[in-house]
Design a protein around this motif. Structure first.
Motif, PDB file in Angstrom:
ATOM      1  N   THR A 272    -112.730  86.983  -7.597  1.00 44.27           N
ATOM      2  CA  THR A 272    -113.026  87.603  -6.450  1.00 44.27           C
ATOM      3  C   THR A 272    -114.547  88.242  -6.886  1.00 44.27           C
ATOM      4  OG1 THR A 272    -112.143  89.703  -7.127  1.00 44.27           O
ATOM      5  CG2 THR A 272    -110.889  88.213  -5.449  1.00 44.27           C
ATOM      6  N   ILE A 273    -114.754  88.623  -7.951  1.00 46.03           N
ATOM      7  CA  ILE A 273    -116.301  89.147  -8.425  1.00 46.03           C
ATOM      8  C   ILE A 273    -116.983  88.098  -8.805  1.00 46.03           C
ATOM      9  CG2 ILE A 273    -117.015  90.709  -9.827  1.00 46.03           C
ATOM     10  CD1 ILE A 273    -115.271  92.067  -7.895  1.00 46.03           C
ATOM     11  N   GLU A 274    -116.424  87.250  -9.538  1.00 44.83           N
ATOM     12  CA  GLU A 274    -117.188  85.943 -10.198  1.00 44.83           C
ATOM     13  C   GLU A 274    -117.811  85.046  -9.437  1.00 44.83           C
ATOM     14  OE1 GLU A 274    -116.544  83.955 -14.342  1.00 44.83           O
ATOM     15  OE2 GLU A 274    -114.730  83.703 -12.996  1.00 44.83           O
ATOM     16  N   LYS A 275    -116.896  85.164  -8.190  1.00 45.98           N
ATOM     17  CA  LYS A 275    -117.446  84.064  -7.016  1.00 45.98           C
ATOM     18  C   LYS A 275    -118.437  84.815  -5.876  1.00 45.98           C
ATOM     19  CE  LYS A 275    -116.191  80.009  -8.001  1.00 45.98           C
ATOM     20  NZ  LYS A 275    -117.132  79.139  -8.226  1.00 45.98           N
ATOM     21  N   GLY A 276    -118.713  86.068  -6.161  1.00 48.96           N
ATOM     22  CA  GLY A 276    -119.659  86.774  -5.317  1.00 48.96           C
ATOM     23  C   GLY A 276    -119.412  87.986  -4.865  1.00 48.96           C
ATOM     24  N   GLY A 277    -118.267  88.716  -5.282  1.00 45.60           N
ATOM     25  CA  GLY A 277    -117.933  90.171  -4.980  1.00 45.60           C
ATOM     26  C   GLY A 277    -118.673  90.940  -5.869  1.00 45.60           C
ATOM     27  N   VAL A 278    -118.554  92.279  -5.383  1.00 46.27           N
ATOM     28  CA  VAL A 278    -119.337  93.454  -6.239  1.00 46.27           C
ATOM     29  C   VAL A 278    -117.968  94.486  -6.271  1.00 46.27           C
ATOM     30  CG1 VAL A 278    -121.322  92.716  -5.403  1.00 46.27           C
ATOM     31  CG2 VAL A 278    -120.134  94.361  -4.189  1.00 46.27           C
ATOM     32  N   LEU A 279    -118.382  95.218  -7.460  1.00 39.65           N
ATOM     33  CA  LEU A 279    -117.757  96.485  -7.621  1.00 39.65           C
ATOM     34  C   LEU A 279    -118.763  97.863  -7.247  1.00 39.65           C
ATOM     35  CD1 LEU A 279    -115.939  95.859 -10.863  1.00 39.65           C
ATOM     36  CD2 LEU A 279    -114.824  95.965  -8.796  1.00 39.65           C
ATOM     37  N   GLU A 364    -129.505  90.182  -0.115  1.00 42.15           N
ATOM     38  CA  GLU A 364    -130.830  89.660  -0.536  1.00 42.15           C
ATOM     39  C   GLU A 364    -131.514  89.178  -1.610  1.00 42.15           C
ATOM     40  OE1 GLU A 364    -134.128  90.117   1.611  1.00 42.15           O
ATOM     41  OE2 GLU A 364    -132.285  89.845   3.162  1.00 42.15           O
ATOM     42  N   ALA A 365    -130.455  89.820  -2.650  1.00 46.43           N
ATOM     43  CA  ALA A 365    -130.884  89.160  -3.962  1.00 46.43           C
ATOM     44  C   ALA A 365    -129.953  87.791  -4.213  1.00 46.43           C
ATOM     45  CB  ALA A 365    -130.186  90.138  -5.240  1.00 46.43           C
ATOM     46  N   ALA A 366    -128.845  87.804  -3.686  1.00 48.60           N
ATOM     47  CA  ALA A 366    -128.052  86.510  -3.540  1.00 48.60           C
ATOM     48  C   ALA A 366    -128.634  85.290  -3.000  1.00 48.60           C
ATOM     49  CB  ALA A 366    -126.569  86.646  -3.027  1.00 48.60           C
ATOM     50  N   ALA A 367    -129.325  85.563  -1.972  1.00 50.23           N
ATOM     51  CA  ALA A 367    -130.152  84.559  -1.076  1.00 50.23           C
ATOM     52  C   ALA A 367    -131.451  84.203  -2.071  1.00 50.23           C
ATOM     53  CB  ALA A 367    -130.420  85.376   0.148  1.00 50.23           C
ATOM     54  N   ASP A 372    -132.019  91.267  -7.864  1.00 46.95           N
ATOM     55  CA  ASP A 372    -130.967  91.984  -7.903  1.00 46.95           C
ATOM     56  C   ASP A 372    -131.177  93.642  -8.758  1.00 46.95           C
ATOM     57  OD1 ASP A 372    -127.899  92.469  -7.459  1.00 46.95           O
ATOM     58  OD2 ASP A 372    -127.976  92.600  -9.440  1.00 46.95           O
ATOM     59  N   PRO A 373    -130.715  94.496  -7.865  1.00 47.41           N
ATOM     60  CA  PRO A 373    -130.849  96.011  -8.429  1.00 47.41           C
ATOM     61  C   PRO A 373    -130.349  96.243  -9.834  1.00 47.41           C
ATOM     62  CG  PRO A 373    -130.491  96.119  -6.089  1.00 47.41           C
ATOM     63  CD  PRO A 373    -130.316  94.776  -6.592  1.00 47.41           C
ATOM     64  N   GLN A 374    -129.224  95.406 -10.171  1.00 44.42           N
ATOM     65  CA  GLN A 374    -128.624  95.710 -11.361  1.00 44.42           C
ATOM     66  C   GLN A 374    -128.665  94.479 -12.354  1.00 44.42           C
ATOM     67  OE1 GLN A 374    -126.955  98.350 -11.838  1.00 44.42           O
ATOM     68  NE2 GLN A 374    -127.043  99.346  -9.946  1.00 44.42           N
ATOM     69  N   GLY A 375    -129.756  93.504 -12.154  1.00 43.90           N
ATOM     70  CA  GLY A 375    -129.940  92.574 -12.901  1.00 43.90           C
ATOM     71  C   GLY A 375    -128.941  91.345 -12.761  1.00 43.90           C
ATOM     72  N   ARG A 376    -128.118  91.270 -12.052  1.00 40.50           N
ATOM     73  CA  ARG A 376    -127.183  90.230 -11.845  1.00 40.50           C
ATOM     74  C   ARG A 376    -127.983  88.839 -11.521  1.00 40.50           C
ATOM     75  NH1 ARG A 376    -121.541  90.318  -8.528  1.00 40.50           N
ATOM     76  NH2 ARG A 376    -120.948  88.022  -8.818  1.00 40.50           N
ATOM     77  N   ALA A 377    -127.393  87.755 -12.262  1.00 38.94           N
ATOM     78  CA  ALA A 377    -128.159  86.493 -12.159  1.00 38.94           C
ATOM     79  C   ALA A 377    -127.361  85.431 -11.250  1.00 38.94           C
ATOM     80  CB  ALA A 377    -128.679  85.877 -13.403  1.00 38.94           C
ATOM     81  N   MET A 381    -120.681  82.303  -4.261  1.00 33.61           N
ATOM     82  CA  MET A 381    -120.553  82.083  -3.278  1.00 33.61           C
ATOM     83  C   MET A 381    -121.425  83.005  -2.358  1.00 33.61           C
ATOM     84  SD  MET A 381    -116.651  80.990  -2.969  1.00 33.61           S
ATOM     85  CE  MET A 381    -116.533  80.521  -1.171  1.00 33.61           C
ATOM     86  N   ALA A 382    -121.870  84.155  -2.858  1.00 31.50           N
ATOM     87  CA  ALA A 382    -122.638  85.125  -2.215  1.00 31.50           C
ATOM     88  C   ALA A 382    -123.984  84.429  -1.639  1.00 31.50           C
ATOM     89  CB  ALA A 382    -122.982  86.245  -2.935  1.00 31.50           C
ATOM     90  N   PRO A 383    -124.618  84.933  -0.443  1.00 31.03           N
ATOM     91  CA  PRO A 383    -124.509  86.447   0.066  1.00 31.03           C
ATOM     92  C   PRO A 383    -122.802  86.239   0.929  1.00 31.03           C
ATOM     93  CG  PRO A 383    -126.632  85.448   0.757  1.00 31.03           C
ATOM     94  CD  PRO A 383    -125.869  84.160  -0.066  1.00 31.03           C
ATOM     95  N   LEU A 384    -122.495  87.517   0.808  1.00 32.69           N
ATOM     96  CA  LEU A 384    -121.423  87.786   1.536  1.00 32.69           C
ATOM     97  C   LEU A 384    -121.406  87.817   2.932  1.00 32.69           C
ATOM     98  CD1 LEU A 384    -120.020  90.896  -0.675  1.00 32.69           C
ATOM     99  CD2 LEU A 384    -119.611  88.545  -1.055  1.00 32.69           C
ATOM    100  N   THR A 385    -120.720  86.986   3.750  1.00 30.31           N
ATOM    101  CA  THR A 385    -120.676  87.015   5.163  1.00 30.31           C
ATOM    102  C   THR A 385    -119.216  87.069   5.932  1.00 30.31           C
ATOM    103  OG1 THR A 385    -120.143  84.550   5.122  1.00 30.31           O
ATOM    104  CG2 THR A 385    -122.540  85.021   4.722  1.00 30.31           C
ATOM    105  N   GLY A 386    -119.239  87.319   6.991  1.00 29.29           N
ATOM    106  CA  GLY A 386    -117.994  87.349   7.823  1.00 29.29           C
ATOM    107  C   GLY A 386    -117.282  88.528   7.447  1.00 29.29           C
ATOM    108  N   ARG A 387    -115.891  88.233   7.620  1.00 31.22           N
ATOM    109  CA  ARG A 387    -115.045  89.422   7.455  1.00 31.22           C
ATOM    110  C   ARG A 387    -114.989  89.733   5.736  1.00 31.22           C
ATOM    111  NH1 ARG A 387    -111.951  91.204  11.542  1.00 31.22           N
ATOM    112  NH2 ARG A 387    -110.808  92.315  10.154  1.00 31.22           N
TER     113      ARG A 387
END
Length: 472
Positions: A272-279, A364-367, A372-377, A381-387
């Protein structure tokens, strides 16, 4: 207090004698027993808890194999050299560098042995590369449940009629006059004391994560986290090792998990996180770089000292739903969903505007439109969309990655580098391949690789000594 290690009394009479005695019935212990049995040794397994499995049952059952035939069938090119480079990139050199190379060298053979000889129902995971790996090389049960691997190992043990005694805690290791380990005493509350002699003893008793004093001493940065591993991981191997003058290695290393579903206690799949989620924290803000992975990021979640939540979208949720444990979490109401960030925030009383701004900046960073403000590279599957979906999570300690120093056959070493005759260790009882300190060096599958791998090597080496003795 009874001594952990005792000199063998003259004229000692054993209640039972075997070629190879395995202490612990997780994946390491059962792999060791099967390998030793198939190489011609008489074997028995002792387990102190009421059921076998230990931490292996709680894992995803994933074992990395570099260059396996399953990879070749999938058109994947891999090698032990590439795997070593991946592991070292994450962990740096540990205190037993030869062990990392040995584990990578036998990893493909090991996965094929599990399927062909043990009968494990495993397949190559090709959906994604998990933490620490640049190539799809994890082999796991289709369910992603370690219990399925444990069940297959148990079936293989039963088929071979290898004795496995539960509720039989080992209390003492016996030494010969020459300093070799030659047997054990089994005892404890409600257990009749017995003495078992063995030409070789293999310690597969797991690590020390359930021993809070040892955790504070060696893994202080995660000592405040809740322990979610097997209850039997109380550090006997470390205590026996100290009494024997054994060397300990990589003692500060451990495997953490940044996203244990709260209050359910099951793992929220890191997919869930590796594929584009956040904490995010209770303020609706991200607080670090999730690229660190589920183990290394655990201490950052612990340091937040607020409620923490995982946020991802419907597409990621669908992908993670291939895993049984994740589907069960959904079915038990462990996740909630909403049509917008503001509605999602309301579910847990998070600041709606802050959460919306946090997700907007991440998207914005994913696109690729902003750093990314936290340095993620890596954004999956992000940007997050939909539900959107949300789950409250808590950090956890799962198992330690330090223990007895062993050579490339699993033989336990003294401080001076000499071998303690008759004694082997694997899995959590032995030093792992996740580096010297902390959780940052833990790559997916490291724990089971050294569990099954060192068990396999130790069992075969112990059996070879039996054959050599018989031929002498």
């Amino acid at each position: 207090m009874q001594a952990l290690v005792q000199q063998l009394e003259e004229g000692q009479v054993w209640d039972l004698e075997v070629d190879v005695l395995v202490v612990g019935a997780g994946a390491c212990g059962m792999a060791a027993a099967i390998a030793a049995h198939d190489a011609g040794a008489q074997v028995a397994i002792l387990e102190k808890r009421e059921r076998p499995g230990g931490n292996s049952s709680l894992s995803t059952g994933s074992v990395p194999g570099a260059g396996s035939r399953f990879q070749r069938e999938a058109g994947i090119v891999d090698s032990p050299e590439v795997m070593v480079a991946d592991l070292l990139r994450l962990s740096g050199e540990g205190e037993l560098p030869q062990l990392t190379r040995r584990m990578a060298a036998i990893s493909a053979e090991l996965c094929e042995w599990l399927v062909d000889s043990v009968g494990a129902r495993m397949a190559l995971i090709t959906d994604y590369c998990h933490v620490g790996h640049t190539i799809a090389r994890l082999h796991a049960p289709v369910s992603r449940r370690g219990q399925d691997l444990v069940d297959d190992l148990l079936a293989a043990v039963a088929t071979r009629e290898i004795p496995l005694a539960t509720n039989n805690p080992v209390q003492v290791l016996y030494l010969s006059a020459e300093g070799a380990v030659v047997g054990v005493a089994v005892g404890g509350a409600g257990v009749q004391t017995s003495r078992i002699g063995a030409r070789s003893v293999i310690l597969a008793s797991n690590g020390f994560a359930a021993n809070r004093e040892l955790v504070k001493q060696h893994c202080g940065e995660i000592a405040g986290a809740e322990y979610f591993g097997a209850l039997g991981s109380e550090g006997e191997a470390v205590l026996w090792g100290r009494a024997l003058g054994a060397r300990l290695a990589n003692m500060q290393a451990y495997q953490g998990y940044a996203a244990v579903a709260y209050p359910h206690g099951s793992l929220l799949s890191w997919t869930t996180i590796e594929k584009g989620g956040v904490l995010v924290n209770a303020r609706g803000e991200r607080f670090g770089n999730e690229d660190l992975g589920y183990s290394a990021y655990a201490r950052h979640v612990l340091a937040e000292d607020t409620n923490v939540y995982a946020v991802f979208d419907e597409r990621i949720m669908t992908l993670a739903s291939k895993e049984d444990e994740f589907r069960e979490l959904v079915e038990h109401g462990g996740l909630k969903q909403a049509a917008s960030a503001e509605e999602l925030a309301a579910l847990f009383k998070l600041p709606p505007q802050t959460l919306a701004a946090t997700l907007a900046a991440f998207n914005e960073a994913a696109a690729g439109r902003a750093p990314d403000p936290q340095g993620r590279a890596r954004f999956g599957m992000a940007p997050l969309t939909g539900r959107l979906w949300i789950c409250r999570v808590t950090p956890g300690l799962f198992h330690t990655q330090g223990g007895l120093a062993v050579d490339t056959e699993g033989r336990v070493l003294r401080e001076d580098g000499s071998v303690i005759a008759g004694l082997y260790a694997g899995g959590g009882a032995a030093a792992g391949i996740s580096g010297r300190a902390g959780a940052g060096g833990y790559a997916s599958g490291n724990g089971l690789l050294t569990a099954v791998g060192l068990g396999y090597l130790a069992g075969r080496d112990a059996a070879a000594k039996v054959r050599a003795g018989a031929a002498a």
